[in-house]
Design a protein around this motif. Structure first.
Motif, PDB file in Angstrom:
ATOM      1  N   GLN A 184      67.741 -36.556  77.543  1.00 10.45           N
ATOM      2  CA  GLN A 184      67.121 -37.251  78.636  1.00 10.45           C
ATOM      3  C   GLN A 184      68.930 -38.449  78.359  1.00 10.45           C
ATOM      4  O   GLN A 184      69.406 -38.632  79.721  1.00 10.45           O
ATOM      5  CB  GLN A 184      66.522 -38.296  78.751  1.00 10.45           C
ATOM      6  CG  GLN A 184      65.065 -37.749  79.318  1.00 10.45           C
ATOM      7  CD  GLN A 184      64.226 -38.939  79.440  1.00 10.45           C
ATOM      8  OE1 GLN A 184      63.850 -39.587  80.040  1.00 10.45           O
ATOM      9  NE2 GLN A 184      62.822 -38.533  78.349  1.00 10.45           N
ATOM     10  N   ARG A 198      62.382 -41.797  80.250  1.00  7.39           N
ATOM     11  CA  ARG A 198      61.007 -41.380  80.721  1.00  7.39           C
ATOM     12  C   ARG A 198      60.275 -41.556  79.441  1.00  7.39           C
ATOM     13  O   ARG A 198      61.063 -40.243  78.346  1.00  7.39           O
ATOM     14  CB  ARG A 198      60.675 -40.483  81.437  1.00  7.39           C
ATOM     15  CG  ARG A 198      61.525 -40.902  82.887  1.00  7.39           C
ATOM     16  CD  ARG A 198      60.692 -39.767  83.782  1.00  7.39           C
ATOM     17  NE  ARG A 198      61.313 -39.539  85.284  1.00  7.39           N
ATOM     18  CZ  ARG A 198      60.799 -40.991  86.086  1.00  7.39           C
ATOM     19  NH1 ARG A 198      59.691 -41.521  85.880  1.00  7.39           N
ATOM     20  NH2 ARG A 198      61.671 -40.839  87.455  1.00  7.39           N
ATOM     21  N   ARG A 203      58.289 -45.772  82.097  1.00 12.21           N
ATOM     22  CA  ARG A 203      59.508 -45.630  82.429  1.00 12.21           C
ATOM     23  C   ARG A 203      60.584 -46.930  81.720  1.00 12.21           C
ATOM     24  O   ARG A 203      60.300 -47.868  82.154  1.00 12.21           O
ATOM     25  CB  ARG A 203      60.296 -44.874  83.618  1.00 12.21           C
ATOM     26  CG  ARG A 203      59.796 -45.919  84.423  1.00 12.21           C
ATOM     27  CD  ARG A 203      60.241 -45.126  85.807  1.00 12.21           C
ATOM     28  NE  ARG A 203      60.104 -46.290  87.411  1.00 12.21           N
ATOM     29  CZ  ARG A 203      60.403 -46.022  87.722  1.00 12.21           C
ATOM     30  NH1 ARG A 203      61.742 -45.371  88.290  1.00 12.21           N
ATOM     31  NH2 ARG A 203      60.361 -46.950  88.997  1.00 12.21           N
TER      32      ARG A 203
END
Length: 230
Positions: A184, A198, A203
């Motif tokens: 990510q 997340r 999140r």
């Protein structure tokens, strides 16, 4: 493990696994120590006792490292029967194969720190004598495999049981938390996703500071404020 002799460093190490991170770490260390490292075919069904015994007999190892497992806890809850087959019956197949085809080999069983469960606030760190309080099919099958290893050790097989805690490295599936964070962070740094990390159903909204994402090393800014949302 007291007074254990070290297997000769000119022998063969057989790794029974489907876990690339630990295989690479162990393999690299023992290659430098002089061992010839051989890994089983990824298609080997570890609970297939005759196939495992044939693999062990063919390799004739002085060290046998058993890493194959259903190790992702959510998978173990979704597929408890498969988890039992791989984690417990697979360990039995490996131990029996070693006892029959390589009785002088040392067998390393990769058990798990998850066998201890979670420590309550204020409890001392876990030791090898701490109570085991498994909380998932994964942890329960690891406890069973650990105890099975003790049974084979009592019968004379050279068995080492390691209750390892979390580890990570290149090649680990991004269903695990640290590879997920790394992926990510890279996607955020490349502008391919919004600056939101997340974590399961949660999140984490990160401040937009591009310098924090210039490499995948720092997964999150060190000083930027953040908050979590459901």
């Amino acid at each position: 493990m007291d007074a254990m002799s070290t297997p000769r460093a000119d022998g063969r190490l057989l790794v029974v696994d489907d876990e690339p991170v630990a295989r690479q770490l162990i393999g690299d260390i023992l290659k430098r120590a002089g061992y010839e490292v051989v890994a089983t075919d990824i298609e080997l069904e570890v609970s297939d006792a005759p196939a495992v015994e044939a693999a062990v007999a063919g390799a004739a190892p002085v060290l046998l490292v058993h890493l194959a497992a259903v190790s992702f806890v959510p998978d173990s809850r979704a597929e408890p029967e498969r988890t039992y087959r791989v984690n417990f019956l697979g360990t039995r197949a490996v131990l029996e194969a070693a006892a029959r085809a390589a009785p002088e080999a040392r067998v390393l069983l990769a058990c798990s720190g998850d066998q201890y469960g979670s420590a309550a606030l204020g409890e001392p760190p876990f030791t090898e004598t701490s109570p085991q309080r498994p909380r998932s099919p994964y942890a329960h099958t690891k406890v069973a495999a650990d105890l099975l290893g003790a049974c084979y050790a009592a019968r004379g097989l050279d068995v080492v049981r390691s209750r390892a805690f979390n580890h990570t490295g290149p090649g680990q599936a991004d269903g695990f938390v640290l590879p997920s964070f790394a992926r990510q962070a890279v996607e955020i740094s490349l502008g391919r996703r919004e600056p939101v990390m997340r974590v399961g159903k949660r999140r984490m909204l990160l401040c937009k500071r591009p310098s924090a994402y210039r490499s995948c090393g720092p997964a999150m800014p060190t000083r930027s404020p953040s908050r979590t949302e459901r």
